[in-house]
Design an enzyme around this catalytic site. Structure first.
Site, PDB file in Angstrom:
ATOM      1  CE  LYS A  22      -1.756   1.479   4.052  1.00 19.33           C
ATOM      2  NZ  LYS A  22      -1.447   2.885   4.396  1.00 19.33           N
ATOM      3  CG  ASN A  23       2.252   2.711   3.510  1.00 16.89           C
ATOM      4  OD1 ASN A  23       1.096   3.025   3.195  1.00 16.89           O
ATOM      5  ND2 ASN A  23       2.599   2.495   4.760  1.00 16.89           N
ATOM      6  NE  ARG A  92      -1.758  11.632   8.179  1.00 18.90           N
ATOM      7  CZ  ARG A  92      -1.600  12.956   8.186  1.00 18.90           C
ATOM      8  NH1 ARG A  92      -2.649  13.707   8.399  1.00 18.90           N
ATOM      9  NH2 ARG A  92      -0.435  13.503   7.967  1.00 18.90           N
ATOM     10  CB  CYS A 116      -5.230  10.184  11.521  1.00 15.02           C
ATOM     11  SG  CYS A 116      -3.707   9.383  11.958  1.00 15.02           S
ATOM     12  NE  ARG A 121       0.168  10.174  10.285  1.00 17.16           N
ATOM     13  CZ  ARG A 121      -0.250   9.127   9.554  1.00 17.16           C
ATOM     14  NH1 ARG A 121      -1.407   8.599   9.799  1.00 17.16           N
ATOM     15  NH2 ARG A 121       0.491   8.680   8.558  1.00 17.16           N
ATOM     16  CG  ASP A 306       3.263   1.383   9.542  1.00 14.70           C
ATOM     17  OD1 ASP A 306       3.438   1.676   8.346  1.00 14.70           O
ATOM     18  OD2 ASP A 306       2.941   2.221  10.399  1.00 14.70           O
ATOM     19  NE  ARG A 398      -7.380   4.182   5.517  1.00 14.24           N
ATOM     20  CZ  ARG A 398      -6.987   5.371   5.964  1.00 14.24           C
ATOM     21  NH1 ARG A 398      -7.479   5.844   7.096  1.00 14.24           N
ATOM     22  NH2 ARG A 398      -6.104   6.077   5.301  1.00 14.24           N
TER      23      ARG A 398
HETATM   24  C1  EPZ Z   1       4.139   7.035   6.501  1.00 19.20           C
HETATM   25  O1  EPZ Z   1       3.342   8.027   7.102  1.00 19.20           O
HETATM   26  C2  EPZ Z   1       3.259   5.811   6.345  1.00 19.20           C
HETATM   27  N1  EPZ Z   1       2.158   6.130   5.435  1.00 19.20           N
HETATM   28  C3  EPZ Z   1       2.728   5.372   7.707  1.00 19.20           C
HETATM   29  O2  EPZ Z   1       1.965   4.186   7.509  1.00 19.20           O
HETATM   30  C4  EPZ Z   1       3.913   5.065   8.613  1.00 19.20           C
HETATM   31  O3  EPZ Z   1       3.447   4.712   9.890  1.00 19.20           O
HETATM   32  C5  EPZ Z   1       4.834   6.292   8.699  1.00 19.20           C
HETATM   33  O4  EPZ Z   1       5.239   6.704   7.375  1.00 19.20           O
HETATM   34  C6  EPZ Z   1       6.083   6.019   9.509  1.00 19.20           C
HETATM   35  O5  EPZ Z   1       6.810   4.971   8.931  1.00 19.20           O
HETATM   36  C7  EPZ Z   1       2.388   6.117   4.106  1.00 19.20           C
HETATM   37  O6  EPZ Z   1       3.489   5.878   3.640  1.00 19.20           O
HETATM   38  C8  EPZ Z   1       1.210   6.409   3.210  1.00 19.20           C
HETATM   39  P1  EPZ Z   1       6.082  10.422   8.649  1.00 19.20           P
HETATM   40  P2  EPZ Z   1       3.873   9.559   7.152  1.00 19.20           P
HETATM   41  O7  EPZ Z   1       5.941  11.688   7.877  1.00 19.20           O
HETATM   42  O8  EPZ Z   1       4.737   9.838   5.986  1.00 19.20           O
HETATM   43  C9  EPZ Z   1       6.266  13.794  11.992  1.00 19.20           C
HETATM   44  C10 EPZ Z   1       0.156   2.748   7.781  1.00 19.20           C
HETATM   45  O9  EPZ Z   1      -0.245   2.158   8.786  1.00 19.20           O
HETATM   46  N2  EPZ Z   1       6.149  14.761  10.881  1.00 19.20           N
HETATM   47  O10 EPZ Z   1       7.261   9.562   8.360  1.00 19.20           O
HETATM   48  O11 EPZ Z   1       2.693  10.422   7.396  1.00 19.20           O
HETATM   49  C11 EPZ Z   1       5.014  12.955  12.161  1.00 19.20           C
HETATM   50  O12 EPZ Z   1       4.080  13.623  12.977  1.00 19.20           O
HETATM   51  C12 EPZ Z   1       0.577   4.195   7.863  1.00 19.20           C
HETATM   52  O13 EPZ Z   1       0.293   2.214   6.638  1.00 19.20           O
HETATM   53  C13 EPZ Z   1       6.175  16.121  11.174  1.00 19.20           C
HETATM   54  O14 EPZ Z   1       6.282  16.531  12.333  1.00 19.20           O
HETATM   55  O15 EPZ Z   1       4.773   9.544   8.454  1.00 19.20           O
HETATM   56  C14 EPZ Z   1       5.535  11.700  12.810  1.00 19.20           C
HETATM   57  O16 EPZ Z   1       5.653  11.914  14.206  1.00 19.20           O
HETATM   58  C15 EPZ Z   1       0.281   4.790   9.225  1.00 19.20           C
HETATM   59  N3  EPZ Z   1       6.066  17.016  10.149  1.00 19.20           N
HETATM   60  C16 EPZ Z   1       6.939  11.553  12.210  1.00 19.20           C
HETATM   61  O17 EPZ Z   1       7.269  12.833  11.662  1.00 19.20           O
HETATM   62  C17 EPZ Z   1       5.950  16.599   8.843  1.00 19.20           C
HETATM   63  O18 EPZ Z   1       5.878  17.475   7.942  1.00 19.20           O
HETATM   64  C18 EPZ Z   1       7.043  10.529  11.094  1.00 19.20           C
HETATM   65  O19 EPZ Z   1       5.982  10.774  10.199  1.00 19.20           O
HETATM   66  C19 EPZ Z   1       5.928  15.225   8.568  1.00 19.20           C
HETATM   67  C20 EPZ Z   1       6.031  14.317   9.601  1.00 19.20           C
END
Ligand code: EPZ
Length: 419
Positions: A22-23, A92, A116, A121, A306, A398
């Site tokens: 998916k990702n 998202r 979420c 996020r 995850d 999802r």
């Molecule tokens: C991706 O989410 C994945 N989703 C998530 O999978 C996964 O849990 C996550 O990466 C971490 O590996 C997809 O790829 C579609 P991040 P993402 O930006 O990109 C903070 C699932 O279950 N952050 O790496 O949204 C954020 O709050 C989903 O399949 C900021 O502060 O995660 C978090 O604490 C859930 N500012 C950390 O960074 C930003 O601009 C990591 O988030 C961006 C992120």
């Protein structure tokens, strides 16, 4: 809302074919906005999130048609640059259209993804990077308004490792003028899969799979039609292997990629699992009660957040005490509250969960709160005594393709009830 009825207590065994990730599919679908070239994607998982992304792309003018797990995409005639709230609020990952849309058309209006269940996020790092690449970005009325005649490459140092942030900025940089360097880039395998897809489209990217990506912008991605196979889903793989571990069974996952989930395999071995693997399969046998395991989540190649909920379920029935620390998201323990309803002994202290294994879990009515929490509840239900009813399983649809059919073929007693 659909529910799952699961009768637990049976050791699962057999073979399960892993679907596309998916990702990886989500950013690759967004990346098709960058090109007029017809694209064929194979091994695309049939998931709610994929349908949502396709609805979003259709609204932008992208033509697509699918046949099983093969998708034909044509983004030659874009007619809108709006990603509406109605769609973005349900997924998202819609934020992933921001970078490619801006790079291809010079503008993008994308609804701010709200928080979420697992955390606020924010997307500040996405926006900061686009501004550094020369975009004008304004947030107004819950929407991100971005404009740029032509993005200009530069050196970006991400304050924090962000998976979709890295992906958005890499996609934007592909059509920028000059070179972009992204430091502190996410190294998740799905980021590398996106990079390989972009390279196949004609992008110039080096450092794939490392924390430093170098992108040499090109005028356009207008090569010959491209066909690309989505990588296997490492989280689905880990989830099914954990199903074998928690039920004391033996499962072989096929069409997967063993080298992308080393941290998870290490922890399952620590829990007492016997694991064998080949180039595209992994087999797990659990002959005795699992040993409790402790870990903290971390960006790749560390233990993936995850898979945190799924291994917490395993810890609930393990021998001993396992300590889990969630370092990525601020509220990713909701499954613990539901597991407790099944008799689990879990104490939450901030970002740490202390799980004391119990001999038995009891089936109970529980409620899914997010995608991986739902997977955790399914795993616990498969091992629990009696019947468990899991509500709001649209969360699990999802990210897991036909999960009840795959589990039933492994011997699970699971039924989807339409309410
Ligand atoms: C991706 O989410 C994945 N989703 C998530 O999978 C996964 O849990 C996550 O990466 C971490 O590996 C997809 O790829 C579609 P991040 P993402 O930006 O990109 C903070 C699932 O279950 N952050 O790496 O949204 C954020 O709050 C989903 O399949 C900021 O502060 O995660 C978090 O604490 C859930 N500012 C950390 O960074 C930003 O601009 C990591 O988030 C961006 C992120």
């Amino acid at each position: 809302m659909d529910k799952f009825l699961i009768r637990g207590g049976r050791a699962l065994s057999g073979e399960v074919k892993i679907s596309g990730a998916k990702n990886a599919a989500l950013p690759i679908l967004a990346a098709t906005l960058l090109t007029e070239t017809p694209v064929t994607l194979t091994n695309v998982p049939e998931l709610r999130d994929i349908s949502t992304m396709l609805k979003l792309l259709s609204g932008l003018g992208v033509e697509h048609c699918s046949q099983d797990s093969t998708l034909q995409i044509d983004a030659s005639q874009l007619r809108s640059s709006l990603a509406p709230y109605e769609l973005v609020r349900t997924m998202r990952a819609s934020i992933l259209v921001l970078g490619p849309l801006l790079a291809r058309t010079g503008q993008a209006v994308v609804s701010l993804p709200g928080g979420c269940a697992i955390g606020a996020r924010p997307v500040d790092l996405h926006l900061k990077g686009l501004v550094a690449l020369g975009a004008e970005v304004e947030v107004q009325g819950g929407y991100i308004h971005a404009r740029a005649k032509k993005l200009k490459g530069c050196r970006l140092v991400l304050d924090q490792i962000t998976v979709t942030g890295t992906e958005n900025l890499m996609m934007a940089a592909v059509l920028a003028q000059g070179r972009t360097i992204i430091e502190n880039a996410a190294r998740e395998p799905e980021v590398a899969d996106l990079a390989r897809f972009l390279i196949k489209l004609g992008a110039h990217i080096s450092g794939v799979g490392t924390e430093t990506l170098e992108i040499e912008g090109v005028e356009a991605l207008d090569g010959d039609p491209v066909e690309y196979e989505i990588m296997p889903d490492r989280i689905e793989t880990g989830t099914f292997l954990t199903a074998a571990a928690i039920t004391g069974g033996r499962i072989r996952t096929t069409h997967t990629c063993p080298h992308t989930l080393d941290a998870v395999l290490e922890k399952l071995k620590e829990a007492g699992a016997e694991i064998s693997q080949g180039s595209d399969w992994i087999e797990l046998t659990q002959r005795s009660r699992p040993q409790a395991i402790s870990f903290h989540t971390a960006p790749y190649p560390g233990f993936p957040t995850d898979m945190q909920a799924q291994l917490m379920a395993l810890n609930c029935l393990a021998h001993g005490v396992g300590i889990i620390t969630e370092t990525i998201f601020e509220n990713r323990f909701m499954h613990a509250l539901e597991l407790r309803r099944m008799g689990a002994d879990i104490t939450l202290e901030g970002h740490t969960a202390i799980c004391k294994g119990v001999d038995k879990l009891q089936g109970a009515p529980v409620c899914a709160s997010d995608l991986r929490a739902s997977a955790s509840l399914v795993l616990a239900a498969l091992a629990a005594e009696g019947e468990t009813v899991i509500d709001r399983i649209y969360h699990i649809d999802r990210g897991y393709e036909r999960i009840e059919a795959k589990l039933a073929r492994l011997g699970a007693i699971i039924e989807r009830v339409h309410e």
